[in-house]
Write a protein that holds these residues in place. Structure first.
Motif, PDB file in Angstrom:
ATOM      1  N   PRO A   1      36.812  33.728  36.690  1.00 18.94           N
ATOM      2  CA  PRO A   1      35.778  34.611  36.152  1.00 18.94           C
ATOM      3  C   PRO A   1      34.371  34.360  36.684  1.00 18.94           C
ATOM      4  CG  PRO A   1      37.246  33.895  34.412  1.00 18.94           C
ATOM      5  CD  PRO A   1      37.591  33.079  35.620  1.00 18.94           C
ATOM      6  N   LYS A   2      34.099  33.134  37.171  1.00 17.27           N
ATOM      7  CA  LYS A   2      32.759  32.837  37.667  1.00 17.27           C
ATOM      8  C   LYS A   2      32.590  33.117  39.161  1.00 17.27           C
ATOM      9  CE  LYS A   2      31.689  29.314  34.192  1.00 17.27           C
ATOM     10  NZ  LYS A   2      31.292  27.899  33.951  1.00 17.27           N
ATOM     11  N   ALA A   3      33.665  33.477  39.839  1.00 16.18           N
ATOM     12  CA  ALA A   3      33.599  33.696  41.292  1.00 16.18           C
ATOM     13  C   ALA A   3      32.689  34.870  41.626  1.00 16.18           C
ATOM     14  CB  ALA A   3      34.995  33.947  41.845  1.00 16.18           C
ATOM     15  N   VAL A   4      31.816  34.682  42.608  1.00 18.12           N
ATOM     16  CA  VAL A   4      30.941  35.767  43.049  1.00 18.12           C
ATOM     17  C   VAL A   4      31.231  36.177  44.484  1.00 18.12           C
ATOM     18  CG1 VAL A   4      29.084  35.145  41.467  1.00 18.12           C
ATOM     19  CG2 VAL A   4      29.093  34.175  43.773  1.00 18.12           C
ATOM     20  N   TRP A   5      32.205  35.521  45.134  1.00 18.06           N
ATOM     21  CA  TRP A   5      32.502  35.833  46.533  1.00 18.06           C
ATOM     22  C   TRP A   5      33.931  35.430  46.827  1.00 18.06           C
ATOM     23  CZ3 TRP A   5      30.250  39.264  49.220  1.00 18.06           C
ATOM     24  CH2 TRP A   5      30.296  39.287  50.617  1.00 18.06           C
ATOM     25  N   PHE A   6      34.505  36.002  47.861  1.00 18.36           N
ATOM     26  CA  PHE A   6      35.887  35.733  48.230  1.00 18.36           C
ATOM     27  C   PHE A   6      36.112  34.241  48.468  1.00 18.36           C
ATOM     28  CE2 PHE A   6      39.311  35.740  51.561  1.00 18.36           C
ATOM     29  CZ  PHE A   6      40.324  36.227  50.761  1.00 18.36           C
ATOM     30  N   ASP A   7      35.134  33.575  49.063  1.00 20.24           N
ATOM     31  CA  ASP A   7      35.283  32.157  49.362  1.00 20.24           C
ATOM     32  C   ASP A   7      35.464  31.316  48.103  1.00 20.24           C
ATOM     33  OD1 ASP A   7      34.932  32.948  51.951  1.00 20.24           O
ATOM     34  OD2 ASP A   7      32.928  32.102  52.185  1.00 20.24           O
TER      35      ASP A   7
END
Length: 382
Positions: free
Chosen positions: A349-355
């Protein structure tokens, strides 16, 4: 009428209290400020959270050490001065380092961080490169903002590209209709030029960038109409921005309004993790829910956008979400064999980018070695 007056010193924006202007000048020393009195007049200065203010006016949060200046590794795809070739059929030609206004969320701020004067580029090497590759059918002229160039200068570039037989589509990426529609309305030579080169067999596409429905003013709509009457095809792309369009109702209003005026939504981009952009970032999974909720309020023509990340390896579309997983697909890819590749990741849920998702895999937080190998992103080209 006289065109808008440009302002490059934040201390001259009189709507901002003097003490605050001095604080913002520190931000502008790192990330240049440029706007005009037309766009600044659209801001509700009584609202410190006004979305158009967030687009145009520096914010101390830009000084947070987060992100990189080349978040999508554009430099890895440079093949000639000011030109990138990432996808087989399309090249990106950077025509100018100057814009009608500097968006605070810009992912190419590295181009103008220390420069405020227009730079006229010699595109002869670019034209030669395009001429020698018959697979190239699309040329995207961007920058900076091509429509901020004087019309004769822009025409020289368009004319040279149009002389290449295998190039069928010329795209011009611009935020001028939002930042300064009078650039179009007060220069009849610009639509006239477009009408000469946008033909029934080979159209010019104008890729607009409206981020919020309040940018679609009467002058902006008239400017879009002038471009369409010149034979150009319009489509809009915008990043998803915290505090600007991350409300499903606002985003739906933007999508619908764009479809009404003939600039149908094309891409909704995940905001790139560029230096200075932390406060604009919306987590990917939250963004997908906002996107789907916005589309649910729209008719078909307003639903045509793709929610994607412009990643170093390609355009990665976010295509689904369930209780456990998030689903991605390569909408376009630097490696041809990856186009259409489907990928499944555990929710983050905290991911902001594919990486952020691939880092979880690399750190061993899933145990299946075969799955780990399957979703590893392709390397950059040598």
């Amino acid at each position: 009428m006289a065109g808008p007056t440009y302002i490059t010193d934040i201390r001259k924006v009189v709507q901002i209290p003097a003490a605050e202007r001095e604080r913002l000048a520190d931000v502008a020393r790192k990330f240049a400020f440029r706007a005009n009195d037309y766009y600044l007049s659209l801001i509700d200065w009584s609202d410190p959270d006004d979305p158009l203010r967030k687009i145009a006016v520096p914010d101390p949060e830009e000084l947070a050490e987060w992100g990189s200046l080349d978040a999508s590794a554009e430099s890895a795809y440079v093949v000639a001065p000011g030109m990138e070739h990432k996808y087989d059929q399309t090249v990106l030609l950077l025509a100018s380092d100057l814009c009608a206004g500097y968006c605070r969320y810009c992912f190419r701020k590295r181009l103008f961080m220390h420069r405020t004067d227009e730079v006229a580029r010699d595109v002869s090497a670019d034209i030669d490169y395009i001429s020698r590759d018959p697979e190239i059918t699309n040329v995207l002229i961007s920058g900076g903002d091509p429509l901020f160039l004087a019309t004769p200068r822009l025409e020289r570039i368009v004319r040279q590209v149009r002389r290449i037989e295998h190039v069928k589509i010329v795209r011009i990426g611009t935020k001028v209709p939002a930042f300064n529609p009078y650039r179009i309305l007060d220069d009849p030579a610009l639509p006239a030029m477009l009408s000469r080169y946008s033909t029934p067999e080979k159209r010019i596409y104008i890729m607009t960038q409206f981020n919020h429905p309040r940018e679609l003013t009467d002058p902006a709509v008239r400017a879009l109409d002038a471009l369409q009457n010149a034979g150009a095809v319009l489509a809009n792309q915008t990043p998803l921005l915290r505090g600007v369009n991350d409300d499903p109702v606002v985003l739906a209003d933007l999508f619908r309004s764009l479809s009404f005026v003939g600039a149908a939504p094309y891409y909704l981009f995940q905001c790139r993790p560029t230096l200075g952009n932390r406060h604009f970032a919306v987590p990917v999974e939250e963004g997908y829910r906002i996107y789907e909720q916005a589309k649910s309020r729209c008719s078909g023509l307003a639903k045509r956008s793709v929610f994607a990340m412009s990643h170093r390896t390609g355009k990665i579309a976010v295509v689904g979400l369930d209780e456990e997983n998030i689903y991605f697909k390569y909408h376009q890819a630097a490696r041809r064999e990856d186009i259409g590749k489907f990928m499944v990741f555990r929710r983050c849920p905290k991911a902001v980018w594919f990486d952020d998702y691939t880092d979880i895999v690399r750190e061993g937080r899933i145990s299946d070695a075969e799955e780990k190998e399957e979703i590893r992103p392709p390397p950059l080209p040598a």
